[in-house]
Design a protein around this motif. Structure first.
Motif, PDB file in Angstrom:
ATOM      1  N   GLU A  13      -6.043  -2.772  -9.764  1.00 25.77           N
ATOM      2  CA  GLU A  13      -7.714  -3.396 -10.241  1.00 25.77           C
ATOM      3  C   GLU A  13      -7.636  -4.671 -10.952  1.00 25.77           C
ATOM      4  O   GLU A  13      -6.981  -5.574 -10.767  1.00 25.77           O
ATOM      5  N   LEU A  14      -8.567  -4.997 -11.384  1.00 26.30           N
ATOM      6  CA  LEU A  14      -9.515  -5.870 -11.884  1.00 26.30           C
ATOM      7  C   LEU A  14      -8.239  -6.121 -12.974  1.00 26.30           C
ATOM      8  O   LEU A  14      -7.755  -5.406 -13.571  1.00 26.30           O
ATOM      9  N   GLY A  15      -7.690  -7.933 -13.022  1.00 24.23           N
ATOM     10  CA  GLY A  15      -7.018  -7.921 -13.912  1.00 24.23           C
ATOM     11  C   GLY A  15      -5.739  -8.084 -13.284  1.00 24.23           C
ATOM     12  O   GLY A  15      -4.621  -8.811 -14.726  1.00 24.23           O
ATOM     13  N   GLN A  22      -0.773 -10.238  -3.576  1.00 29.27           N
ATOM     14  CA  GLN A  22      -1.022 -11.146  -2.832  1.00 29.27           C
ATOM     15  C   GLN A  22      -1.320 -10.610  -1.411  1.00 29.27           C
ATOM     16  O   GLN A  22      -1.841 -11.120  -1.108  1.00 29.27           O
ATOM     17  N   GLU A  23      -0.290  -9.391  -0.900  1.00 31.94           N
ATOM     18  CA  GLU A  23      -0.283  -8.959  -0.160  1.00 31.94           C
ATOM     19  C   GLU A  23      -1.833  -8.192   0.223  1.00 31.94           C
ATOM     20  O   GLU A  23      -2.299  -8.262   1.325  1.00 31.94           O
ATOM     21  N   LEU A  24      -2.232  -7.557  -0.511  1.00 31.56           N
ATOM     22  CA  LEU A  24      -3.981  -7.008  -0.537  1.00 31.56           C
ATOM     23  C   LEU A  24      -5.015  -8.562   0.133  1.00 31.56           C
ATOM     24  O   LEU A  24      -5.298  -7.885   0.851  1.00 31.56           O
ATOM     25  N   GLN A  25      -4.756  -9.606  -0.970  1.00 32.16           N
ATOM     26  CA  GLN A  25      -5.690 -10.674  -0.826  1.00 32.16           C
ATOM     27  C   GLN A  25      -5.198 -10.765   0.934  1.00 32.16           C
ATOM     28  O   GLN A  25      -6.062 -11.543   1.650  1.00 32.16           O
ATOM     29  N   PHE A  26      -3.850 -11.339   1.017  1.00 30.02           N
ATOM     30  CA  PHE A  26      -3.849 -11.895   2.571  1.00 30.02           C
ATOM     31  C   PHE A  26      -4.377 -10.905   3.856  1.00 30.02           C
ATOM     32  O   PHE A  26      -5.391 -11.159   4.378  1.00 30.02           O
ATOM     33  N   ARG A  27      -4.271  -9.681   3.423  1.00 26.96           N
ATOM     34  CA  ARG A  27      -4.656  -8.670   5.017  1.00 26.96           C
ATOM     35  C   ARG A  27      -6.235  -8.243   4.636  1.00 26.96           C
ATOM     36  O   ARG A  27      -6.375  -8.310   5.738  1.00 26.96           O
ATOM     37  N   GLN A  54     -14.518  -0.702   1.263  1.00 26.97           N
ATOM     38  CA  GLN A  54     -14.604  -0.256   0.894  1.00 26.97           C
ATOM     39  C   GLN A  54     -16.140   0.945   1.273  1.00 26.97           C
ATOM     40  O   GLN A  54     -16.141   1.369   1.684  1.00 26.97           O
ATOM     41  N   SER A  55     -17.078   0.294   1.036  1.00 27.80           N
ATOM     42  CA  SER A  55     -18.107  -0.059   2.051  1.00 27.80           C
ATOM     43  C   SER A  55     -18.143   0.144   2.963  1.00 27.80           C
ATOM     44  O   SER A  55     -18.712   0.955   3.940  1.00 27.80           O
ATOM     45  N   SER A  56     -17.340  -0.872   4.510  1.00 29.55           N
ATOM     46  CA  SER A  56     -17.359  -0.756   5.664  1.00 29.55           C
ATOM     47  C   SER A  56     -16.437   0.560   6.416  1.00 29.55           C
ATOM     48  O   SER A  56     -16.622   0.992   7.036  1.00 29.55           O
ATOM     49  N   LEU A  57     -15.756   1.283   5.311  1.00 30.88           N
ATOM     50  CA  LEU A  57     -15.490   2.600   5.180  1.00 30.88           C
ATOM     51  C   LEU A  57     -15.868   3.449   5.252  1.00 30.88           C
ATOM     52  O   LEU A  57     -15.547   4.751   5.945  1.00 30.88           O
ATOM     53  N   GLY A  58     -17.485   4.159   4.133  1.00 27.95           N
ATOM     54  CA  GLY A  58     -17.633   4.885   4.026  1.00 27.95           C
ATOM     55  C   GLY A  58     -17.361   5.658   2.459  1.00 27.95           C
ATOM     56  O   GLY A  58     -17.266   6.736   2.442  1.00 27.95           O
ATOM     57  N   HIS A  59     -16.367   5.086   1.914  1.00 26.75           N
ATOM     58  CA  HIS A  59     -15.878   5.434   0.806  1.00 26.75           C
ATOM     59  C   HIS A  59     -16.972   4.842  -0.463  1.00 26.75           C
ATOM     60  O   HIS A  59     -17.464   3.818  -0.545  1.00 26.75           O
ATOM     61  N   ASP A  60     -16.378   5.647  -1.379  1.00 29.13           N
ATOM     62  CA  ASP A  60     -16.648   4.844  -2.751  1.00 29.13           C
ATOM     63  C   ASP A  60     -16.593   3.560  -3.471  1.00 29.13           C
ATOM     64  O   ASP A  60     -15.450   3.327  -3.360  1.00 29.13           O
ATOM     65  N   ASN A  61     -16.985   2.829  -3.776  1.00 26.03           N
ATOM     66  CA  ASN A  61     -17.444   1.961  -3.361  1.00 26.03           C
ATOM     67  C   ASN A  61     -16.415   1.119  -4.615  1.00 26.03           C
ATOM     68  O   ASN A  61     -17.331   0.947  -5.998  1.00 26.03           O
ATOM     69  N   THR A  62     -15.992   1.573  -5.356  1.00 23.68           N
ATOM     70  CA  THR A  62     -14.958   1.296  -6.888  1.00 23.68           C
ATOM     71  C   THR A  62     -14.819   0.131  -7.496  1.00 23.68           C
ATOM     72  O   THR A  62     -14.033  -0.550  -8.369  1.00 23.68           O
ATOM     73  N   VAL A  65      -8.150  -0.477  -6.150  1.00 24.38           N
ATOM     74  CA  VAL A  65      -7.251  -0.286  -4.612  1.00 24.38           C
ATOM     75  C   VAL A  65      -6.244   1.518  -4.589  1.00 24.38           C
ATOM     76  O   VAL A  65      -5.166   0.934  -5.770  1.00 24.38           O
ATOM     77  N   THR A  66      -7.185   2.003  -4.257  1.00 26.15           N
ATOM     78  CA  THR A  66      -5.600   3.246  -3.674  1.00 26.15           C
ATOM     79  C   THR A  66      -5.336   3.207  -2.562  1.00 26.15           C
ATOM     80  O   THR A  66      -5.532   2.401  -1.607  1.00 26.15           O
ATOM     81  N   ARG A  67      -4.954   4.087  -2.279  1.00 26.53           N
ATOM     82  CA  ARG A  67      -4.369   4.988  -1.432  1.00 26.53           C
ATOM     83  C   ARG A  67      -5.327   4.665   0.119  1.00 26.53           C
ATOM     84  O   ARG A  67      -4.423   4.203   0.954  1.00 26.53           O
ATOM     85  N   GLU A  68      -6.434   5.266  -0.284  1.00 26.15           N
ATOM     86  CA  GLU A  68      -7.165   5.307   0.740  1.00 26.15           C
ATOM     87  C   GLU A  68      -7.620   3.864   0.737  1.00 26.15           C
ATOM     88  O   GLU A  68      -8.073   3.834   2.498  1.00 26.15           O
ATOM     89  N   SER A  69      -7.521   2.969   0.146  1.00 23.77           N
ATOM     90  CA  SER A  69      -8.152   1.776   0.599  1.00 23.77           C
ATOM     91  C   SER A  69      -7.017   1.389   1.205  1.00 23.77           C
ATOM     92  O   SER A  69      -7.369   0.372   2.093  1.00 23.77           O
ATOM     93  N   TRP A  70      -5.834   0.835   1.081  1.00 28.42           N
ATOM     94  CA  TRP A  70      -4.701   0.813   2.110  1.00 28.42           C
ATOM     95  C   TRP A  70      -4.705   1.588   3.378  1.00 28.42           C
ATOM     96  O   TRP A  70      -4.129   0.686   4.674  1.00 28.42           O
ATOM     97  N   GLU A  71      -5.106   2.820   3.992  1.00 28.23           N
ATOM     98  CA  GLU A  71      -5.617   3.217   4.367  1.00 28.23           C
ATOM     99  C   GLU A  71      -6.237   2.408   5.789  1.00 28.23           C
ATOM    100  O   GLU A  71      -6.362   2.502   6.456  1.00 28.23           O
TER     101      GLU A  71
END
Length: 193
Positions: A13-15, A22-27, A54-62, A65-71
């Motif tokens: 999350e923020l902060g 880094q991995e998240l940003q790279f991907r 999250q919006s592109s996947l139809g998920h809540d755009n909080t 990053v959760t497991r759902e975001s990684w998926e």
């Protein structure tokens, strides 16, 4: 090898900062969501990229990053034929830095200017892989984009104005390149340069 979750992807999350960010940003960068060079700091740019994913996947755009975001990241990587095969985020960033510093030349040098034909080293084949002979009749009479060449069903020949200039020049221009740089005059015919 297809991208998969390892099971140890962190919730972020923020902060937050570090290798997981880094991995998240790279991907996200490779998927077109994160538009800055990954720096390992979960800032507003990162949060906005996550919200866009999250919006592109139809998920809540909080923006978290959760497991759902990684998926979702893995899903989009699979859809786009991308594979995350790095041992660490620093390896991924090193590769990204190299790629940015050494860009591949634009386009395929073996591809015709119109993108329909590829030179395989001995003959022109359709860019989709079929031999030129299979499609030759369909393109007979077609003029090259520069207007200097006409496809006769088997070879590119000079259009009328070019043919006259070539015939009158005789062997004096052997080795001369065509104006587009793709053909060389051998004294009797134009060959691929």
């Amino acid at each position: 090898m297809v991208s998969q979750l390892r099971g140890d992807e962190p919730s972020l999350e923020l902060g937050d900062s570090g290798e997981g960010v880094q991995e998240l940003q790279f991907r996200l960068y490779r998927l077109g969501y994160y538009r800055d060079f990954p720096d390992g700091t979960y800032n507003m740019l990162t949060e906005n990229a996550v919200r866009e994913l999250q919006s592109s996947l139809g998920h809540d755009n909080t923006g978290e990053v959760t497991r759902e975001s990684w998926e979702g990241i893995v899903y989009w990587e699979q859809q786009r034929g991308l594979d995350y095969q790095y041992h660490s985020a620093s390896d991924a960033l090193s590769q990204l830095r190299y790629d940015l510093e050494h860009p591949e030349p634009a386009g395929d040098p073996n591809l015709s200017p119109d993108g329909q034909w590829r030179w395989d080293g001995s003959e022109w084949v359709a860019a989709n892989g079929t031999a030129i002979a299979a499609a030759a009749d369909a393109h007979a009479g077609e003029v090259s984009p520069d207007g200097h060449w006409r496809w006769d069903g088997a070879n590119w020949i000079a259009t009328a104005g070019e043919a006259h200039a070539t015939q009158s020049s005789g062997d004096g221009h052997v080795g001369q390149l065509s104006s587009d740089g793709y053909w060389r005059w051998n004294g009797a015919d134009w060959e691929v340069a």
